[in-house]
Motif scaffolding. Structure first.
Motif, short mmCIF file in Angstrom:
data_model
loop_
_atom_site.label_atom_id
_atom_site.label_comp_id
_atom_site.label_asym_id
_atom_site.label_seq_id
_atom_site.Cartn_x
_atom_site.Cartn_y
_atom_site.Cartn_z
N MET A 190 23.51 16.09 -11.20
CA MET A 190 23.10 15.62 -12.53
C MET A 190 23.24 14.10 -12.60
N THR A 191 22.21 13.43 -13.09
CA THR A 191 22.22 11.98 -13.17
C THR A 191 23.17 11.51 -14.26
N LYS A 192 23.99 10.52 -13.93
CA LYS A 192 24.92 9.98 -14.93
C LYS A 192 24.15 9.14 -15.94
N PRO A 193 24.60 9.16 -17.20
CA PRO A 193 23.95 8.31 -18.20
C PRO A 193 24.19 6.83 -17.92
N VAL A 194 23.27 6.01 -18.36
CA VAL A 194 23.46 4.57 -18.30
C VAL A 194 24.28 4.18 -19.52
N VAL A 195 25.34 3.40 -19.30
CA VAL A 195 26.28 3.07 -20.36
C VAL A 195 26.16 1.60 -20.71
N GLY A 196 26.07 1.31 -22.00
CA GLY A 196 26.07 -0.06 -22.48
C GLY A 196 27.40 -0.40 -23.12
N PHE A 197 27.75 -1.68 -23.10
CA PHE A 197 29.01 -2.11 -23.71
C PHE A 197 28.82 -3.46 -24.39
N ILE A 198 29.19 -3.51 -25.67
CA ILE A 198 29.15 -4.75 -26.44
C ILE A 198 30.55 -5.02 -26.97
N GLY A 199 31.10 -6.17 -26.57
CA GLY A 199 32.45 -6.53 -27.00
C GLY A 199 33.47 -6.38 -25.89
N VAL A 200 33.31 -7.17 -24.82
CA VAL A 200 34.19 -7.04 -23.65
C VAL A 200 35.33 -8.06 -23.76
N GLY A 201 36.07 -7.97 -24.85
CA GLY A 201 37.20 -8.86 -25.08
C GLY A 201 38.50 -8.27 -24.58
N LEU A 202 39.57 -8.46 -25.36
CA LEU A 202 40.90 -8.03 -24.92
C LEU A 202 40.93 -6.56 -24.53
N MET A 203 40.35 -5.70 -25.35
CA MET A 203 40.34 -4.27 -25.07
C MET A 203 39.09 -3.87 -24.28
N GLY A 204 37.95 -4.42 -24.67
CA GLY A 204 36.70 -3.98 -24.11
C GLY A 204 36.53 -4.24 -22.63
N HIS A 205 37.08 -5.35 -22.13
CA HIS A 205 36.91 -5.65 -20.71
C HIS A 205 37.49 -4.53 -19.84
N GLY A 206 38.72 -4.13 -20.13
CA GLY A 206 39.34 -3.08 -19.32
C GLY A 206 38.58 -1.77 -19.40
N MET A 207 38.12 -1.43 -20.59
CA MET A 207 37.35 -0.19 -20.77
C MET A 207 36.07 -0.23 -19.94
N ALA A 208 35.34 -1.35 -20.07
CA ALA A 208 34.09 -1.49 -19.33
C ALA A 208 34.33 -1.49 -17.83
N LYS A 209 35.39 -2.15 -17.41
CA LYS A 209 35.72 -2.20 -15.98
C LYS A 209 35.93 -0.79 -15.42
N ASN A 210 36.62 0.03 -16.17
CA ASN A 210 36.88 1.40 -15.70
C ASN A 210 35.62 2.25 -15.69
N ILE A 211 34.70 1.99 -16.62
CA ILE A 211 33.43 2.72 -16.62
C ILE A 211 32.62 2.41 -15.37
N VAL A 212 32.46 1.11 -15.06
CA VAL A 212 31.64 0.75 -13.90
C VAL A 212 32.33 1.15 -12.60
N GLU A 213 33.65 1.11 -12.57
CA GLU A 213 34.36 1.50 -11.35
C GLU A 213 34.32 3.01 -11.11
N LYS A 214 34.03 3.79 -12.16
CA LYS A 214 33.90 5.24 -11.99
C LYS A 214 32.47 5.64 -11.64
N GLY A 215 31.63 4.67 -11.34
CA GLY A 215 30.31 4.98 -10.82
C GLY A 215 29.18 5.03 -11.82
N TYR A 216 29.44 4.58 -13.04
CA TYR A 216 28.38 4.54 -14.05
C TYR A 216 27.62 3.21 -13.98
N GLN A 217 26.31 3.28 -14.17
CA GLN A 217 25.53 2.06 -14.33
C GLN A 217 25.89 1.45 -15.67
N LEU A 218 26.33 0.19 -15.66
CA LEU A 218 26.84 -0.46 -16.86
C LEU A 218 25.98 -1.67 -17.22
#
Length: 298
Positions: A1-29
């Motif tokens: 099954m193809t993974k969804p493409v994930v967008g992220f707006i707001g990569v500040g104090l909290m968002g950067h870590g969240m986005a980093k973990n999304i892309v490192e788990k193999g999602y297109q970010l």
């Protein structure tokens, strides 16, 4: 099954870590540009791509995370001329991880659904440290179908995701959670001032509270400023605290709740922000209350 493409707006104090973990788990970010280039550039180096508007981001993504200051910013990203609604992208899910006003959240959910999109509210608990580690907590409001769809992505950045039910319940719970924590901050600050004016030191107060039943994780990080002058132990601004209490006041008014304690807690943060100290962090409320009592903190 193809993974969804994930967008992220707001990569500040909290968002950067969240986005980093999304892309490192193999999602297109896909990320939207940020005034602070360092976290954006870091994510690009990890494989993310960048766009310049929410409309452009929505056109490419299946699931969009928003992690911004509050409801005015969320509303602009959704409704603005270059916003998510303007993309016309059917089936996109917006996951609002901001601490937002639930009244606004539920209005936006209706507008997105009318456009063939959906909204989930998934505000955060814990700190930027846990965001980087991928171990945040979140409380989610969404339809069961939407929650099932977004849960694998949430699992990239959260170790605990509690599903509460309908859209809006996540943001409502977040404000209740923050009311309790911010109430602690107000209570600790005033108690410390009374103690000092009575001849007790903050160290003596801590020697009783810390090992006893009244201690908790919030107390530990809050007191690191007063005891150790560790300004990074609890990086949550007074401006954000005041904003959250305004949102809670709006929620309380919308349901007809009587809130005398909440009003007092809110006014403490309002006073500190009005004095020009909105950028200071939450534990520094203790200094502000101490100064109001004629005390000096070194």
């Amino acid at each position: 099954m193809t993974k969804p493409v994930v967008g992220f707006i707001g990569v500040g104090l909290m968002g950067h870590g969240m986005a980093k973990n999304i892309v490192e788990k193999g999602y297109q970010l896909v990320v939207m540009g940020h005034r602070n280039r360092a976290p954006v550039d870091d994510l690009l180096a990890r494989g993310a791509t960048e766009v310049t508007s929410a409309k452009e981001l929505a056109a490419q993504c299946d699931i969009i995370h928003l992690c911004v200051s509050g409801s005015p910013q969320v509303e602009e990203l959704v409704r603005g001329p270059d916003g998510i609604l303007a993309s016309g992208r059917q089936g996109v899910v917006v996951v609002d991880c901001s601490t937002s006003d639930p009244v606004s959240t539920m209005q936006l959910a209706e507008e997105l659904r009318a456009a063939g999109m959906d909204l989930a509210d998934a505000p955060l608990a814990k700190t930027p440290k846990e965001a980087e580690a991928g171990t945040l907590d979140t409380m989610v409001g969404a339809t069961p179908e939407t929650f099932a769809r977004i849960k694998p992505v949430i699992d990239c950045w959260a170790s605990l995701a509690v599903y509460l039910g309908d859209v809006g319940l996540g943001h409502k719970m977040k404000l209740i959670n923050n009311f309790i924590s911010l109430g602690y901050a107000a209570l600790y600050s005033e108690a410390l001032a009374i103690a000092e004016k009575s001849g007790l030191t903050v160290e003596q107060v801590d020697s009783i509270i810390r090992p006893g039943r009244l201690s908790n994780g919030f107390y530990d990080t809050f007191m690191k400023w007063t005891l150790d002058r560790d300004e990074n132990a609890h990086r949550f601004s007074i401006t954000n605290a005041h904003k959250d209490m305004r949102y809670l006041a709006n929620l309380a008014a919308s349901v007809g709740a009587v809130t005398p304690v909440q009003a007092d807690v809110r006014n403490g943060f309002a006073a500190m922000e009005a004095s020009g100290q909105g950028d200071r962090y939450l534990p520094m409320l203790a200094d502000f209350i101490a100064q109001m009592n004629g005390l000096s903190r070194g």
